[in-house]
Design a protein around this motif. Structure first.
Motif, PDB file in Angstrom:
ATOM      1  N   ASP A   1       0.806  -1.181   0.221  1.00 37.91           N
ATOM      2  CA  ASP A   1      -0.188  -0.114  -0.050  1.00 37.91           C
ATOM      3  C   ASP A   1       0.939   1.179   0.222  1.00 37.91           C
TER       4      ASP A   1
ATOM      5  N   THR B   1      -0.407   4.375  -1.907  1.00 38.63           N
ATOM      6  CA  THR B   1      -1.273   5.366  -1.242  1.00 38.63           C
ATOM      7  C   THR B   1      -0.868   6.186  -0.070  1.00 38.63           C
TER       8      THR B   1
ATOM      9  N   HIS C   1      -3.153   2.141   7.871  1.00 40.30           N
ATOM     10  CA  HIS C   1      -4.134   1.229   7.162  1.00 40.30           C
ATOM     11  C   HIS C   1      -4.492  -0.115   7.921  1.00 40.30           C
TER      12      HIS C   1
ATOM     13  N   GLU D   1      -3.150   0.991  -6.079  1.00 39.32           N
ATOM     14  CA  GLU D   1      -2.765   1.711  -4.697  1.00 39.32           C
ATOM     15  C   GLU D   1      -2.621   3.382  -4.812  1.00 39.32           C
TER      16      GLU D   1
ATOM     17  N   THR E   1      -6.074   4.843  -5.202  1.00 37.12           N
ATOM     18  CA  THR E   1      -6.549   4.462  -3.715  1.00 37.12           C
ATOM     19  C   THR E   1      -6.410   6.011  -2.837  1.00 37.12           C
ATOM     20  N   GLY E   2      -5.238   6.452  -2.941  1.00 43.69           N
ATOM     21  CA  GLY E   2      -4.837   8.014  -2.399  1.00 43.69           C
ATOM     22  C   GLY E   2      -5.705   8.979  -3.039  1.00 43.69           C
TER      23      GLY E   2
END
Lengths: 231, 231, 231, 231
Positions: free
Chosen positions: C75, C78, C94, C141, C144-145
């Motif tokens: 991740d 992100t 997370h 990923e 996602t951010g």
């Protein structure tokens, strides 16, 4: 005989109470040695506090005890049927873990509602049907193995992509490459069973995970293009 | 006097907080010595942290203290009534364990919804009625024992096949051959109470376990043809 | 390099299982060093039992490893996107913590129903939308951010006043001034997710907290007039 | 100054995380010394891991610090108002314990649904109304104490017979003869909040406990004819 495998199976059994998956002796873990065609399983009804690695029982694929002074788990025939039918399976776990058992008692498949599920199980975890009276009478534990096979074959599910099942009114079986990964799959199954129950409770219209996110999460951890973990 | 039984009862009492069945002093365990006609029970309201085996109180079947410097549990008359009426009972436990108490407060029998239940209880766990004002006034704790007997007799339930009951608005009593097995039955009752509540919540139409599977699970662990555990 | 920050990130990661927020390796914590423009993050898929502070990986804001022999968390992109966009953020966490993940799976914002929420989050915790297939394909990923940034910008939420988000079908991210406060925010988010689920379950008409009480509780702990804690 | 009371208050505060009632510093316990007219309370926002008995703060009934180098709990004015109004109260506890807070967020009184409740609380545990904006502005924490008094006076509830209250949208306060019994009352309140929520969930028509059983259970533990515990 198979001393290292006994140690692994023993350790994997001890992991069950540590992970909160069982109370007392309500669970069993086994692991397969494909070379000899034998598997190692926990003895039946022995307290986890006094159990030793040397108490593990060695059994062949017809369920006959090959080595060990104790009776093997009463669920041994279920394990034998699965190892015999699926050469990919290296370890098997049976528990009555709370949340997976609740779905089993509800008689429902566990749908894919999140990435916690998708990281480990590539699709819904199926709930197998009740055994018939005739199946129970002919040999309950072997029939349990057979109904698992029937469930996966009728639905065309890859046994290693969805390494777990619910037995209706009973509880979960999970498997994996070895005893340790089979236990880990039991932990995941119980946790997603809990999450999915309350997600549905909170929002009756909660959607299942879109296929693209299911693919992404499963495949970043499994298969040739995986990039999760250390190489 | 009855030193070994005191030790067993003491250990069984300590098991209650370890298993998460009680907070503070909200529980009591006793065990019967049929030879002398006396039973041993926890003292009333004593902290589990300071309690010793020698604090256990010896009582006769009319509830009179025969030995011990502390007052016995305030529920002693309930235990006495049950030991007197049922010669098979060797140990009794009372708790307010969370999930069994929830069913007691809901005023419902715990139905057989899975094999976790069937492995220990051969049928629904009944919920006894509220005591009447007259029964409360005449002697609450003895009346509690009598309403348990009434419940099992009116419904024709074998006390050892279904070793537990819920008292409406109160909580569970369980029993067994000895103190240890009575505690184990309390653990099972609490766990199946939790599982059955959420299984019904998840699927309002969840079926009860078919009779054939109930028979199979109960009888593979109990009775002359049992094959679970070591011989 | 950044040895003290590695130690902080290592300790913050260990706090996740201690607080019951994760099982196995299902979580990651990072912390930013604004001076060097680098951040430190947990390695991917390493057991918490064997992990050491020196295993932490140093990464730049484009997600390139600057120091460390292990792969960083999958991740990592992100985290990088968030640190790059928001200069106020000093630590990110997370997890797939049970109750926050349940709200994420339900696809719902967590409303402010009590002061436990108001003490830490100055408003509802938003649930971001599912990523599109194109976003997943282009770089899951990092996307996602970006969807987190989109959520906060479209709704006009101050990132430090509401230091957490739910990713639909996935789970929570939280942040803070440093790794430790980001973990604390994860603990609060999980607890209020649990409380709010059952409060709504108990009373479908339960009101949200009045604005005046939300203001009071948030502002007595945060901002220039805060009077909670030691000076 | 009041060294023994400081030790008692310190120990009672440590009991909160041990009993699972709080996370981090989300709780406070105090105890009153009627002779000097002073009370001892936890300092604000100090970690339970580093807190010492000597950190406890001595405060008078107007909330002024009399001794101590740290700021007292931000809820100190609430404690002061209660000690001033009710001379019977010797200890006070405030937490955001999960299940009691859920009822507070639901804005509902906790009804008497079982004997676990009746053993400690002689009637429903009331939920106080939200504070008005004017009350918040004039002094939130003192107003919190006043709304508790209002709730008990308007409903005519004996403060020592029902030693606890819910603040709507916030959480519980409990009290008792001393700090230790106030903590015990918080434990009971949280547990009955959990039981009653799920009992109602399981059976929407579950009855409240009949008055006769409520009387019996409360009075066998409290008042002049009590026969529970050692003399």
């Amino acid at each position: 005989m198979l001393e290292q495998l006994k140690e692994e199976v023993f350790q994997a059994n001890l992991e069950l109470p540590r992970q909160g998956l069982i109370k007392y002796t309500w669970g069993n873990v086994s692991a397969m040695d494909r070379e000899s065609g034998l598997f190692v399983i926990k003895p039946s009804g022995v307290s986890y506090e006094t159990m030793k690695a040397s108490d593990m029982v060695v059994v062949d694929l017809d369920g006959n005890v090959v080595e060990g002074e104790m009776r093997p788990s009463s669920d041994t025939p279920t394990h034998a049927v699965l190892y015999k039918h699926y050469s990919e399976i290296g370890g098997i776990v049976h528990t009555h873990s709370t949340w997976a058992t609740i779905w089993a008692q509800a008689g429902l498949d566990v749908p894919v509602m999140g990435t916690t599920h998708a990281d480990t199980f590539y699709g819904s975890i199926p709930c197998a049907r009740f055994l018939t009276q005739e199946e129970i009478d002919r040999g309950y534990e072997a029939a349990t193995g057979n109904v698992i096979i029937e469930t996966f074959e009728q639905r065309g599910i890859d046994i290693m992509a969805v390494p777990g099942v619910l037995l209706k009114g009973h509880g979960p079986f999970t498997w994996g490459n070895d005893a340790k990964s089979a236990v880990m799959n039991s932990v995941v199954l119980d946790e997603v069973s809990k999450m999915n129950l309350f997600a549905r409770d909170l929002n009756h219209f909660a959607e299942e995970l879109p296929q693209g996110i299911l693919d992404k999460h499963y495949l970043r951890k499994h298969g040739k293009d995986a990039y999760y973990g250390q190489k």
